[in-house]
Design an enzyme around this catalytic site. Sequence first.
Site, PDB file in Angstrom:
ATOM      1  N   GLU B  60       1.681 -15.461  -4.026  1.00 28.32           N
ATOM      2  CA  GLU B  60       2.251 -15.650  -2.686  1.00 28.32           C
ATOM      3  C   GLU B  60       2.663 -17.089  -2.436  1.00 28.32           C
ATOM      4  OE1 GLU B  60      -0.499 -13.798  -3.164  1.00 28.32           O
ATOM      5  OE2 GLU B  60       0.053 -11.806  -2.428  1.00 28.32           O
ATOM      6  N   HIS B 129      -8.126  -7.010   5.321  1.00 26.59           N
ATOM      7  CA  HIS B 129      -6.803  -6.386   5.437  1.00 26.59           C
ATOM      8  C   HIS B 129      -6.455  -5.995   6.870  1.00 26.59           C
ATOM      9  CE1 HIS B 129      -7.071  -6.102   1.081  1.00 26.59           C
ATOM     10  NE2 HIS B 129      -5.823  -5.716   1.041  1.00 26.59           N
TER      11      HIS B 129
END
Lengths: 369, 326
Positions: B60, B129
């Site tokens: 990322e 998450h």
Amino acid sequence: MHSPELLLTMYRKMVLSRRFEEKAGQAYGQKKIQGFCHLYIGQEAVVVGINEALRPDDMVMTGYRDHVHPLVRGSDAGMLMAELFGKDTGYSKGKGGSMHFFDIEHHFYGGYGIVGGQIPLAAGMAFASKYRNEDRITVCSFGDAAANQGAFHETFNMASKWKLPVLYVVENNKYGMGTEISRVSAEPDIHKRAAAYKMRGVSVDGMDVLKVYDTVKELAASIRAGEGPVLLEAFTYRFRGHSMSDAATYRSKEEVEQERQRDPIIKLRELMLKKKVATEAQLDAIDEAEKVVVDEAIAFADQSPEPPLEDVYTHGLVADGEPDERPRARVRGATDVKWPSYPTDFKVTWDLEPRDEPSPAAKLKKGAA
Amino acid sequence: MAEIAYRDALNQALSEEMARDPRVFLMGEEVARYNGAYKVSQGLLDKYGSARVVDAPISELGFAGLGVGAAMVGLRPVIEMMTWNFAILAMDQIVNNAAKVRHMSGGQLRCPIVFRGPGGAGGRLSSQHSQALEANYAHFPGLKVIAPGTPADAKGLLKSAIRDENPVVFIEGELLYGARGEVPDGEYTIPIGKADLKRLGSDVTLITWSRMLTAQVLPAAELLAQQGINAEVLDLRTLKPFDTEAVAASVRKTNRVVIVEEGWPFASIGSELADFIQRECFDDLDAPVRRVTGLEVNMAYAANLERAIQPSTERIIEAVNAVLYR
């Protein structure tokens, strides 16, 4: 094989770099420059050797030891010094300071203050070149300690896989601030890590400007020809501490003295005299001329005004229709500023992966059927 | 007007902008051959090829920074984060480079880039998450932050974000991708920074954005209507810069405010709004501003705990009753 003009240019730029940094160091002592200030003294052969081997429109960037990279590209010494002084006439109007030099006119895309943070940016600039089918390459310098950042690993993997036209230069001056690189690295020969990414890894004596030049000349041609990125490790040494606030007591006097014997400027000077490229008097004249350039830069920075307070909110977000700043036109009234133009209408012809090749999984299914 | 899913509205926005402007490319994990982890990029690889729809490795920080570099030299990257939880790894590139490069360069560079992907709770995914992180990005000067709650807004705002000259953090609702809604036919954009009244009312203003709009706030407003309370629902859509005029206008009309946000209460978008409202609309308020937020805990997996942690219609109605002194 190296023309006298080239040697003279390299000598002049290394001397200019040295004088600039010495004067910056003095100005720091006078508190005219504050904050963090990382000098390049000792490492000049790296940046000059690279620069002379590049095309003027190749894109260059580095970390926070960034004063000299734009200087040798042709940036205005006075405006660079003014940036260090936090003045309105600096390249970033006093918003960047020592660690954030930018001169887009000379394709210098910045000094970045987070160790290794510029490594992915360079891959993006190289990606853009490939995307638009341009033959410019990007050259990104970083220090040895940056090689232990995640950005190094993540970017090298992508740059190599996608064969991006980028030259990464690790300027290995042996210390990440006060920590010897070998103390914190499983593989302190950083160019050897390139093999893990199937990338070319090369090393060079970074105290020898001609060796740096020859190496980069060859590497730049290979990268420009589409042969993929390269990691070049230049072994060098900073004669001063990490920053102005670092007395560098972690290094022995003997070590520093030994390294000073390898001073790249003295080395080139001796070579030029030996080869009779120039006389003592000619080289002294260059020394004197560059001293004047830097003295003028200091005077310019000294006499320049601070940025106006109403500038505090400028250059946050780009407003509709707002143009980019062209510093030399703004400060010097220059009319010959060539700004990079980026096309808006073109066809992307590059395929990053072959279009018709089925995925490995699809091939597998076919085989199974 | 066609009724389409939120993910398809985003897909249309991407496809239309890629057709319109060769500088636009999409990069992220699973965006190409897999057609997107949430199928937002369905079909784009076939249409635009592998240089413009790029499967990135799971890096990322690396590909976010690659996007920033490409934007600095004239491309218009759309960087997909599989979820905003993973973008925490890329925070250095978003915050230290994208948001600062124009400033550090004294206006020599610009960074027109969109970072987009789903945020908020995903449904039984536990703490790593299930985070609504918009307040983090809104904190930094140099970034715009958008969080659309409907398909039409998602499409119109993504198109504006791609055309914007600045870095934009575009947070989609992870549980909204299948949500359907009417989307105008043909070309349209929605200006960044404009809120939208999703329900007109007179008794109280409910300010919200993203999934909370349809999941909790509009249902709460309907329940309140049954009790004779007419709630106005203001969907911010853009969180930074937020629509100060629309907020002030609605507060002046109803004199009572409840802010509903999925994220945590401390240093949040809601706390910023509450500060704005008490400063700008002090004389118009008939009650202190109330906030309904996610609870100050990390998200749990158990269904009942997960429900309890998020804002609910019950908690919204309770807050409305409080500002109405009922």
